[in-house]
Structures are given as structure tokens and as C-alpha cells.
Design an enzyme around this catalytic site. Structure first.
Site, PDB file in Angstrom:
ATOM      1  N   HIS A  39     -23.649  46.311   4.241  1.00  0.00           N
ATOM      2  CA  HIS A  39     -22.211  46.189   4.532  1.00  0.00           C
ATOM      3  C   HIS A  39     -21.482  47.434   4.045  1.00  0.00           C
ATOM      4  O   HIS A  39     -20.587  47.959   4.722  1.00  0.00           O
ATOM      5  CB  HIS A  39     -21.621  44.948   3.862  1.00  0.00           C
ATOM      6  CG  HIS A  39     -21.825  43.688   4.648  1.00  0.00           C
ATOM      7  ND1 HIS A  39     -23.022  43.017   4.703  1.00  0.00           N
ATOM      8  CD2 HIS A  39     -20.965  42.979   5.438  1.00  0.00           C
ATOM      9  CE1 HIS A  39     -22.895  41.946   5.483  1.00  0.00           C
ATOM     10  NE2 HIS A  39     -21.658  41.896   5.949  1.00  0.00           N
ATOM     11  N   LYS A  94     -24.870  31.296   1.287  1.00  0.00           N
ATOM     12  CA  LYS A  94     -24.680  30.127   0.442  1.00  0.00           C
ATOM     13  C   LYS A  94     -23.484  30.343  -0.469  1.00  0.00           C
ATOM     14  O   LYS A  94     -23.087  31.469  -0.740  1.00  0.00           O
ATOM     15  CB  LYS A  94     -25.940  29.804  -0.374  1.00  0.00           C
ATOM     16  CG  LYS A  94     -26.280  30.823  -1.432  1.00  0.00           C
ATOM     17  CD  LYS A  94     -27.370  30.293  -2.359  1.00  0.00           C
ATOM     18  CE  LYS A  94     -28.039  31.475  -3.041  1.00  0.00           C
ATOM     19  NZ  LYS A  94     -28.085  31.408  -4.503  1.00  0.00           N
TER      20      LYS A  94
END
Lengths: 175, 280
Positions: A39, A94
Site C-alpha cells: 500500500h 480481520k
């Protein structure tokens, strides 16, 4: 027992609109892995309609993926405003995400799925094909293009502001 | 003096790393089984089922239980009558880790520098703790420790007059804030006492006990029960999806400390709790 929805990636607005927090889904199609380092370097593919899986798998014996499972999504929250603007439709990870991300998912009609952590051998069996796409030098943090078949996920945040973690905790909290 | 070849230590570390990553230990399996019977949430039950199926696939196909095959934490209890020959002890441990993570197709998850962050490529260095004990044996314990549980962990230097209730509340707050992150249902290792640096070690050492085994002191065992009861009232549940079972066990280790201090540390451990040991 509520029915399990079968969906496929890439996703469109229509598919996203049907999903509700708490829905159990089986996802098939093409998704991409990307974690913190990827990212930061920049997502190396067009994100419109796509689904990103925050995952760094173990290497397989005969393939790129052995065991695979989600990492904590909130670490990638900072990258979400830009990616959602560019049309990212789904993320898999998660843990909870920020209120800001929840609101952006509503605004941009995108969804956040939670995958069960630590059941990675089982999850690895749902990866039919894996190819390296970028940043191989990052090792476990490389970007992979995955063909998945019936990856079991639960809708954590839907595009209507629903939040499974909040709903779940409120239901079972003993004051 | 009893001589033990360094190569034997290397081999043991290698084998324990592999075993720990593929085979969920019996005490963890049974703790999960017992807890699954207590869980009433549908999502929670699903998670327990997935955990059980996963442990079978992992063991059968020699695949890691979790893709985060962890930092290799290695605990050595070195008998003071042992002489290690034929190699450097720490290098042998590192070599054992290197071999396991390479041949076992485990993930390389260590960066050599915390700020530069280049992957070390072989999951070393191992995080080695050595204790000298009486006797002529070497006990080797390996705990692959994932990132999620570590990132939820916390330490607080309490006032020495703080109550057990305050300590319990601190831990419950951490569990609530952590939510799904440490992949519940897991276990809590809690250290009370010691110094700033050793209390965290106590918390981690508390994880090395068989799951659910209580502290031998009755008052501490009661504290363990109380903490477990309170954290499970949080409603966080398996993977934070809501449920009655958030933690399977709470283990507390204590140590003497300074008259002005009451250090407390809580180390989170996920449901892929992987600890294996061997005695040479």
C-alpha cells in the site's frame, strides 16, 4: 440458519447493495493480496471493482500459496480514502476499522469482509491459482493475483453502515 | 559435565518449529473443544468448527495452522552441568529456525531492522531466552508467536496499592479494545510483579503452561478464574463477531517487586497457540 450467499469478484454496486453485516458469503473469482508495504509503495493495478485481501501467505510446496489468512485491516485504514475514491469495492481482513472508513464505505458503496484468522491451511485450499503481480522483493508482502473458489467470508461492514463487531458485542455483552 | 553437541540442539529446534506450526497440541485442542460447547452465537460456533477442521487439514497435509508462522521464540533451560560442544549455542538455535522455516515452507516474517524494515529472508534471528538450572539436561521450548496477539499486548506500572479489581479491569479493557485483533478465542498470559522488563517476560512465560492449568497458589488461581470470567463477559466472542467465549484461559505468573511498584503485563495469545518442547 441464514443462507450462505455466493458472490463473485470483481464486485459491482448492485452486488454490494445486497450484502448486510453478518451475512455469510462464499466468494469466487479474482482478488489481490496487498499489505502495509505494498500500500505504501502504491497499489500496482486498477482498483475499480476489485477486492483486496490483506494477506501474506506461506509459500506452498508446488505453488505460491500454502496457508493463507487475513491480517489486521486497520493498519491499512490510512490508504482507504484514496482507494475507495478510485473504485475499490471490497476488502478482506480481520478486526475493526475506523469510523471514518465505515462512513467512506457507505459513501462509496463498498464492503469490508472479515475472514477467520488462523484457519489458514483450510483457507489455502480455496486458492485455485496464484501469480505474482508486483513487489516480489517484499517476500511475504508481495502483491499476488489470486483465483479463489468459495472463499468463506462474513460481511463485517456493509454499505449501509452495518457493523457486525458492534452488533455481536452488544448482543453478548454481560454488564 | 555432560557434553551435548550443538548439532543436536539445532535439530531439536528445527523439529520443534515444524511440529508447532503443523500440529495443534492436545491441551489446546481440548480447551477449544470444551469452550465450543459453551458458545451459543452462530458465528462463534462457525469459527470453532473452522478451527477444528483447519487443525485436521494442517496436521494431515503438513501445512501451517496459520500463515503467520510467527517470530521463533526459543526457551532454553540449560542444566549447569551441561557443556555444549561442537558449535555456538545461539548460532545453532538460529540455524535450526532457518532450516525449519525454509524446508517447512513457513513464512519469513522478520525484518532485520525495525525502522528500515527489510525482511531478513530466513525468519531469524530467533528470540532466545536462556535460563541456567540445576542438573545435566537441556530443555528446549519453541513458541512461534504471531503479530496479532503481540500487538494487543500491554504493560502498566500500577501504584503498589492498586487492587486486584483494578488489575482485572485493566485486562478486560485491553480485551475489549483489542476485539478481533488477537484472533480470539485465545489465552491470556499475565505477569504481575518483577521489574519493567521482566513483567513482560512473566506474562509470556505464563503462556508456556498447559492450557487451563492453574497457578499453584490458591489466591492466584482465584484471580485467574476471576479474570477469565470478566473477560468473557465482554461479549467480544470468536473473531470479535460476538459470543460468550472470548478467552479459553487466563494464566497469571507473579514475582517479587520493588516496594514502590506493581508492574502488570498482559500478553495476548491467539487460538493458534503453538508451543512444543523437548528435553535432551
Amino acid at each position: 440458519m441464514p443462507e450462505i450467499k455466493k458472490i463473485s469478484a470483481p464486485l459491482d454496486d448492485k452486488a454490494v447493495a445486497l450484502l448486510r453485516a453478518g451475512d455469510e458469503v462464499l466468494l469466487s473469482g479474482t482478488i489481490y493480496t496487498a499489505r502495509d508495504a505494498a500500500h505504501l509503495k502504491g497499489i500496482p493495478f486498477k482498483v475499480k471493482g476489485q477486492v483486496i485481501f490483506y494477506a501474506g501467505p506461506t509459500p506452498g510446496k508446488n505453488s505460491l500459496v500454502g496457508s493463507i489468512g487475513p491480517t489486521t485491516s486497520s493498519r491499512m485504514d490510512r490508504f482507504m480514502p484514496d482507494l475507495l475514491k478510485k473504485g475499490l469495492k471490497g476488502t478482506i481482513g480481520k478486526g475493526t476499522r475506523s469510523e471514518k472508513v465505515r462512513q467512506l464505505l457507505k459513501k462509496h458503496k463498498a464492503v469490508y469482509f472479515t475472514a477467520t484468522g488462523g484457519v489458514a491451511a483450510l483457507m489455502g485450499k480455496k486458492i485455485k491459482k496464484a501469480e505474482p503481480l508486483a513487489y516480489e522483493e517484499l517476500g511475504a508482502e508481495a502483491v499476488l493475483k489470486l483465483e479463489v473458489s468459495e472463499l468463506p467470508l462474513i460481511v463485517a461492514y456493509d454499505a449501509q453502515g452495518g457493523d457486525i463487531f458492534e452488533q455481536g458485542r452488544k448482543k453478548y455483552e454481560v454488564k | 559435565m555432560r557434553e551435548i553437541e550443538a548439532i543436536k540442539i539445532k535439530d531439536a529446534v528445527r523439529d520443534l518449529c515444524l511440529e508447532a506450526n503443523f500440529d495443534l497440541s492436545p491441551d489446546m485442542r481440548s480447551a477449544l473443544k470444551n469452550a465450543s460447547l459453551k458458545e451459543s452465537s452462530l458465528h462463534g460456533k462457525r469459527v470453532f468448527k473452522e478451527i477444528e477442521e483447519n487443525s485436521e487439514v494442517a496436521s494431515k497435509d503438513k501445512l501451517p495452522l496459520c500463515q503467520d508462522t510467527g517470530s521463533a521464540m526459543v526457551y532454553l533451560e540449560l542444566g549447569q552441568e551441561v557443556l555444549i560442544i561442537g558449535g555456538d549455542l545461539k548460532e545453532s538455535v538460529n540455524e535450526g529456525v532457518r532450516l525449519a522455516y525454509d524446508r517447512g515452507d513457513l513464512r519469513k516474517s522478520i525484518v532485520s531492522d525495525p525502522l528500515i524494515r527489510k525482511n531478513s529472508g530466513d525468519n531469524t534471528p530467533a528470540f532466545i531466552h536462556i535460563d541456567i538450572v540445576p542438573g545435566d539436561k537441556v530443555k528446549i521450548g519453541v513458541l512461534p508467536k504471531g503479530g496479532g496477539g503481540e500487538n494487543s499486548s500491554a504493560l502498566k506500572m500500577f501504584d503498589p496499592t492498586a487492587s486486584r479489581k483494578e488489575i482485572t479491569e485493566f485486562i478486560v479493557e485491553r480485551v475489549k479494545e483489542s476485539g478481533p485483533r488477537a484472533c480470539p478465542p485465545g489465552i491470556l498470559g499475565i505477569g504481575i510483579g518483577g521489574t519493567f522488563d521482566t513483567v513482560a517476560g512473566l506474562a509470556k512465560k505464563a503462556l508456556l503452561r498447559p492450557v487451563g492449568q492453574q497457578n499453584s497458589r490458591a489466591d492466584i488461581a482465584n484471580l485467574e478464574k476471576e479474570i477469565l470470567k470478566e473477560v468473557n463477559k465482554s461479549g467480544v466472542g470468536p473473531m470479535g463477531l460476538g459470543g460468550k467465549v472470548t478467552m479459553l484461559a487466563a494464566h497469571v505468573e507473579t514475582a517479587p517487586c520493588h516496594i514502590a511498584s506493581l508492574p502488570v503485563a498482559v500478553n495476548f495469545e491467539c487460538h493458534a497457540h503453538r508451543y512444543k518442547e523437548k528435553v535432551l
